[in-house]
Motif scaffolding. Structure first.
Motif: not given
Length: 527
Positions: A12-21, A51-54, A72-87
Motif C-alpha cells: 500500500k502506497q503511503q498517502d502523500p497528504a501525510l507528508d504535508q501534515i 486546516v488546523v486541529q488543536a 496538527e495542520m495541513a493545506p486545505a483540500q477537498e478531502r479533510l484530513p484526519v488529525f490525531s488528538l495527542l502527540p
C-alpha cells in the motif's frame, strides 16, 4: 483446504497528504499564555490556507498547571484530513517549551527526535514543586537538559524568552511566538504571524515588541546558556544614608576587604546581609566572629575554614523571625517586584494579600528574653498564647491600616537583641562555632564539614523547627565520629541524608550505621 499464506499483496502506497501534515506541541506552565499562543498559531495557519486541529491535555501531576497543547495542520483540500488528538513519541515536527525543564520532560517522553524535531525552548527556570520540596538544593541542572537537547533534536533554539517578554512589557507567549516565526519551522511569512497578534486586539504593541525580539534571536539560531552566580553590580550595593553611618560602613568594609583573598568576596556578601538584617553594630559582631575563626585557620588549606564560616555565620545571624518577615513584606522593592511580575493593566488597581499564621513560639520569641523564658517554660501559658494567636490571618497590604501594622512590626527590629528568639539563636550559633573550632584542633576537614552543617537550618516557623531538629541530630552523630580518620566523610554523609528527604528517614538510617560502629545503643541519638 489449505490456506495460501504466501499470497502476494501489492504494498500500500503511503498517502502523500501525510507528508504535508505539520505536528506541533507546546509544553507550558500555567499562567504563561499557552492557550493564547495556540490561538495565534491557529489563526496564522488559517490565514495561510491551512486546516488546523488543536487540543490540550492538563498535566498537574508534574507541577501546578503544566499543560501540553497539541496541534496538527495541513493545506486545505477537498478531502479533510484526519488529525490525531495527542502527540506520539517520535512523531513531532516542532516542540515549543515555555521553560527549560519542560523541554527536558519532552525529551524524556520521546517527543524530540534528531531526524525531524525543531526544539524551541526558553532557557529560564520556573521551579517545579518537586524541586522546591527538597530540603537542600533540589534545583535540576539546566546544562544537562541543554546537552540532551542538542543531541536529541534536529535543530535547537534556546534563550531567555521570559526576560525578553518582561523587558517588552508582555507575556512569554509573545516571545515564543516570535521564536517560532524566526525559526522558519512553519511555512508562513512574518506578516502572517504579526497579523494574528494584531487580530487579538489586546496588548498588541507590547506583544509585537516581544515577538520582534524573539524573531530576531531565533533567526540567528541562538542557543543561550542560563546565567549563574551573582549578577548584581557593585553600584547596586553602594550604601546611602547619613555621613556618620557611611563612615562606619566604610570601616567595616575595609575590615572585610583586608581578609585573605579566598574569603574576601564571601565576607563582603555576609557583611551586607547581616547589616541589612539588623544594623552596623551587628556587622561588627559578624566580622569579630569571622576573624576569630581566621585565627584558627591554616594558610596551607586555602582558608577553607574561614570561607565556610563567612557564609554560614552570616546565615546564622540573619535568621528569619517575625520582625524580618514584616520588614521584607513592606519594602518598596518587594512591591515593585510584585508589580513587575503581575504586570497589571494600566489604570487597574493591584490587590495584595498576605497570609499570616503565627504560632505561640513566634509571639513569645518577640518578648523580652526574661519574660519569654518564663512563659515558654509554662505549658499552660503557651497553650493560652497559642489559643489566642494560632489562627490564619489575611492582611491586605495594599490598604493603609494592614500595611501600617506590618510596617511598624518590621520597625521593631531595633529591639531584636533583647528578645528571647535572639538569645536562643545566639546561644545556638555560639555552641555550633565552639564545636567547629574544637574539632579544628584534631581534624581540619571535620571542622569545615561541621560549619557546613548549618545549611540544614533555614526558613521560618515549622520549616525552621524541622531544620533545627535535623541539625541537632546530625551534630549528635558527629560527636560520635570525632577522632576517626573518616569523620569528615561521615559528617558529610549525615548532612546529605538529612537534606535528602523531609521526613528524615534517610538520616535515621545513616545514624543507625554510625551508632553501629560507634558502639552506641539504637536509641542513643533519637529525639
Amino acid at each position: 483446504m489449505a490456506l495460501n499464506t504466501t499470497s502476494e499483496f501489492s504494498p500500500k502506497q503511503q498517502d502523500p497528504a501525510l507528508d504535508q501534515i505539520i505536528k506541533l506541541a507546546i509544553m507550558a506552565v500555567g499562567g504563561q499564555g499557552g492557550g493564547v499562543l495556540t490561538n495565534w498559531i491557529e489563526d496564522c495557519a488559517h490565514r495561510n490556507g491551512y486546516v488546523v486541529q488543536a487540543t490540550s491535555v492538563a498535566g498537574v501531576a508534574q507541577r501546578t498547571g503544566a499543560t501540553i497543547y497539541y496541534m496538527e495542520m495541513a493545506p486545505a483540500q477537498e478531502r479533510l484530513p484526519v488529525f490525531s488528538l495527542l502527540p506520539a513519541a517520535g512523531d513531532v515536527d516542532i516542540l515549543v517549551a515555555a521553560e527549560m525543564m519542560e523541554a527536558g520532560r519532552a525529551i524524556m517522553r520521546g517527543f524530540v527526535t534528531p531526524d525531524r524535531t525543531t526544539l524551541i525552548a526558553s532557557s529560564h527556570r520556573a521551579l517545579a514543586v518537586s524541586e522546591k520540596m527538597v530540603p537542600g538544593d533540589g534545583i535540576a541542572d539546566s546544562e544537562e537538559v541543554i546537552a540532551a537537547a542538542e543531541i536529541s533534536s534536529r535543530r535547537f533554539i534556546a534563550f531567555d524568552m521570559e526576560k525578553m517578554a518582561v523587558d517588552a512589557g508582555s507575556m512569554i507567549s509573545a516571545s515564543l511566538f516570535g521564536a517560532l516565526a524566526g525559526s522558519g519551522a512553519l511555512p508562513f511569512d512574518r506578516e502572517s504571524f504579526e497579523a494574528a497578534i494584531k487580530a487579538s486586539g489586546r496588548g498588541v504593541n507590547a506583544s509585537l515588541r516581544a515577538f520582534a525580539s524573539g524573531f530576531e534571536a531565533a533567526a540567528g539560531g541562538r542557543v543561550e546558556r542560563p546565567q549563574s552566580g551573582n549578577t548584581k553590580t557593585a553600584a547596586g550595593n553602594t550604601p546611602a544614608g547619613p555621613e556618620h553611618l557611611i563612615e562606619k560602613w566604610n570601616a567595616l568594609e575595609a575590615r572585610a576587604t583586608a581578609l585573605p583573598g579566598p574569603v574576601r568576596d564571601m565576607a563582603l556578601t555576609g557583611l551586607r546581609a547581616v547589616v541589612d538584617f539588623q544594623d552596623l553594630d551587628y556587622g561588627k559582631e559578624y566580622l569579630d566572629r569571622l576573624e576569630k575563626v581566621l585565627g584558627h585557620d591554616d594558610d596551607a588549606k586555602g582558608h577553607e575554614l574561614t570561607l565556610e564560616a563567612a557564609k554560614y555565620i552570616a546565615k546564622a545571624m540573619a535568621y528569619d523571625d517575625v520582625f524580618r518577615v514584616a520588614d521584607l513584606k513592606t519594602r518598596g522593592s518587594r512591591f515593585a517586584r510584585v508589580r513587575t511580575e503581575i504586570a497589571p493593566a494600566q489604570g487597574s488597581q493591584m490587590k495584595l494579600t498576605e497570609f499570616m499564621h503565627p504560632r505561640a513560639e513566634e509571639i513569645v520569641g518577640m518578648m523580652p528574653s526574661g519574660l519569654g523564658r518564663r512563659l515558654s517554660g509554662s505549658q499552660s501559658a503557651m497553650r493560652l498564647v497559642d489559643k489566642m494567636v494560632n489562627k490564619g490571618r489575611r492582611l491586605r497590604t495594599d490598604r493603609l491600616f494592614p500595611f501600617a501594622q506590618l510596617y511598624v512590626l518590621g520597625g521593631l527590629r531595633k529591639y531584636r537583641r533583647g528578645t528571647l528568639r535572639h538569645a536562643i539563636e545566639t546561644e545556638h550559633m555560639e555552641g555550633w562555632l565552639e564545636k567547629a573550632l574544637g574539632y579544628r584542633k584534631i581534624d581540619y576537614a571535620l571542622a569545615v564539614e561541621t560549619l557546613r552543617n548549618r545549611r540544614l537550618v533555614k526558613g521560618y516557623s515549622d520549616t525552621h523547627t524541622r531544620g533545627l531538629s535535623k541539625f541537632d541530630r546530625v551534630m549528635d552523630g558527629v560527636a560520635l565520629l570525632a577522632g576517626r580518620d573518616d569523620a569528615a566523610h561521615w559528617c558529610r554523609l549525615l548532612r546529605e541524608a538529612a537534606l535528602a528527604d523531609e521526613k528524615g528517614d534517610q538520616l535515621e538510617g545513616a545514624l543507625k550505621t554510625v551508632r553501629s560502629f560507634a558502639g552506641q545503643p539504637e536509641n542513643a541519638l533519637q529525639n
